[in-house]
Design a protein around this motif. Structure first.
Motif, PDB file in Angstrom:
ATOM      1  N   ILE A 224       0.859  -1.188   0.000  1.00 18.01           N
ATOM      2  CA  ILE A 224       0.000   0.000   0.000  1.00 18.01           C
ATOM      3  C   ILE A 224       0.894   1.237   0.000  1.00 18.01           C
ATOM      4  O   ILE A 224       2.099   1.133   0.218  1.00 18.01           O
ATOM      5  CB  ILE A 224      -0.957   0.044   1.216  1.00 18.01           C
ATOM      6  CG1 ILE A 224      -0.154   0.171   2.532  1.00 18.01           C
ATOM      7  CG2 ILE A 224      -1.859  -1.181   1.252  1.00 18.01           C
ATOM      8  CD1 ILE A 224      -1.019   0.428   3.756  1.00 18.01           C
TER       9      ILE A 224
ATOM     10  N   SER B  85      -6.446   2.744   2.065  1.00 14.72           N
ATOM     11  CA  SER B  85      -5.634   1.521   2.046  1.00 14.72           C
ATOM     12  C   SER B  85      -5.207   1.124   3.446  1.00 14.72           C
ATOM     13  O   SER B  85      -5.206  -0.065   3.801  1.00 14.72           O
ATOM     14  CB  SER B  85      -4.391   1.731   1.167  1.00 14.72           C
ATOM     15  OG  SER B  85      -4.750   2.000  -0.166  1.00 14.72           O
TER      16      SER B  85
ATOM     17  N   THR C  57      -6.617  -2.449   5.203  1.00 13.44           N
ATOM     18  CA  THR C  57      -5.669  -3.529   5.513  1.00 13.44           C
ATOM     19  C   THR C  57      -5.301  -3.586   6.989  1.00 13.44           C
ATOM     20  O   THR C  57      -4.444  -4.375   7.385  1.00 13.44           O
ATOM     21  CB  THR C  57      -4.378  -3.366   4.688  1.00 13.44           C
ATOM     22  OG1 THR C  57      -3.799  -2.072   4.965  1.00 13.44           O
ATOM     23  CG2 THR C  57      -4.659  -3.483   3.203  1.00 13.44           C
TER      24      THR C  57
ATOM     25  N   THR D 124      -4.449   0.131  -4.635  1.00 15.99           N
ATOM     26  CA  THR D 124      -4.511   1.564  -4.881  1.00 15.99           C
ATOM     27  C   THR D 124      -5.812   1.857  -5.615  1.00 15.99           C
ATOM     28  O   THR D 124      -6.478   0.939  -6.111  1.00 15.99           O
ATOM     29  CB  THR D 124      -3.295   2.048  -5.699  1.00 15.99           C
ATOM     30  OG1 THR D 124      -3.295   3.479  -5.751  1.00 15.99           O
ATOM     31  CG2 THR D 124      -3.328   1.512  -7.129  1.00 15.99           C
TER      32      THR D 124
END
Length: 237
Positions: free
Chosen positions: A124, A131, A135, A164
């Motif tokens: 990321i 992002s 995550t 992304t």
């Protein structure tokens, strides 16, 4: 004599007003959707007779500058930003949206939300809130300094997938001439509405900017402008 003084004061006030009609916004460097959001805001602010200037910096640096008031705000960020950075005030409605997507060099699977990539090595961009949030809690996440750095690392097999914004990823992969090796998986992870933020020192400007955005959204001008800007970037060699 008094007339001269009044004229001089008027000129001084006009000059001060002009000086205040420039807003400087942090823009995450080398992220195409930040360019699109910035140009959309340029049109918004022009309707208020305010000029925009952009300061291109990495994502974390952008937040440090904007939250401290060293620049006047952020072009666009996720909706929960004010929770962590209370000096940044959200402008509503949203100015734009992003669609985080999974890119890879060799995998083939149907993406089914963020949990479907949990078991992979993930790249990321540091400071990109969507992002980082998506995550969070995953074991093998590498935060990179920028999108091009992340793409190069994916190409070198430093991780299995990268995340992304779909639009930004497609543009950056093409820029590095790696579209024959790196491709997005479907569908996108989600669609996220993103918002413009201003530093609290510009509290009085927040509703004015929001009103213009709302008017442009209602008329369809905002969507048309975004579509044209995305097409412009995708079609630029």
């Amino acid at each position: 004599m008094w007339r001269i003084i009044v004229v001089c004061l008027s000129l001084f006030a006009a000059g001060a007003s002009q000086a205040q009609s420039v807003i400087r916004l942090a823009r995450i460097a080398d992220i195409p959707d930040q360019y699109v959001g910035g140009e959309m805001l340029r049109t918004v602010y022009a309707k208020l007779n305010i000029k925009l200037e952009f300061v291109d910096v990495p994502g974390k640096r952008a937040l440090a500058l904007s939250s401290a008031g060293e620049v006047d705000g952020e072009i666009q960020r996720i909706g929960t930003l004010s929770r962590d950075y209370p000096t940044l005030l959200q402008v509503t409605p949203s100015i734009n949206y992003i669609e985080p997507a999974v890119f890879t060099t060799k995998l083939h699977f149907v993406v089914d939300g963020w949990n479907s990539i949990r078991d992979y090595r993930i790249g990321i961009v540091r400071g990109v809130g969507s992002s980082e949030a998506g995550t969070r809690g995953m074991d093998r996440v590498t935060a990179t300094t920028g999108i091009e750095n992340m793409i190069t690392m994916l190409d070198a097999d430093r991780f299995d997938v990268m995340v992304t914004d779909l639009f930004s990823g497609l543009v950056a992969v093409r820029k590095l001439n790696l579209q024959a090796r790196i491709y997005p998986l479907s569908p996108q992870l989600e669609r996220i509405r993103i918002f413009h933020y201003l530093h609290e020192s510009h509290r009085d400007l927040v509703p004015k900017v929001g009103q213009v955005i709302a008017q442009m959204e209602a008329s369809g001008e905002l969507a048309t402008l975004r579509e044209a800007l995305v097409k412009q970037v995708l079609n630029t060699p």
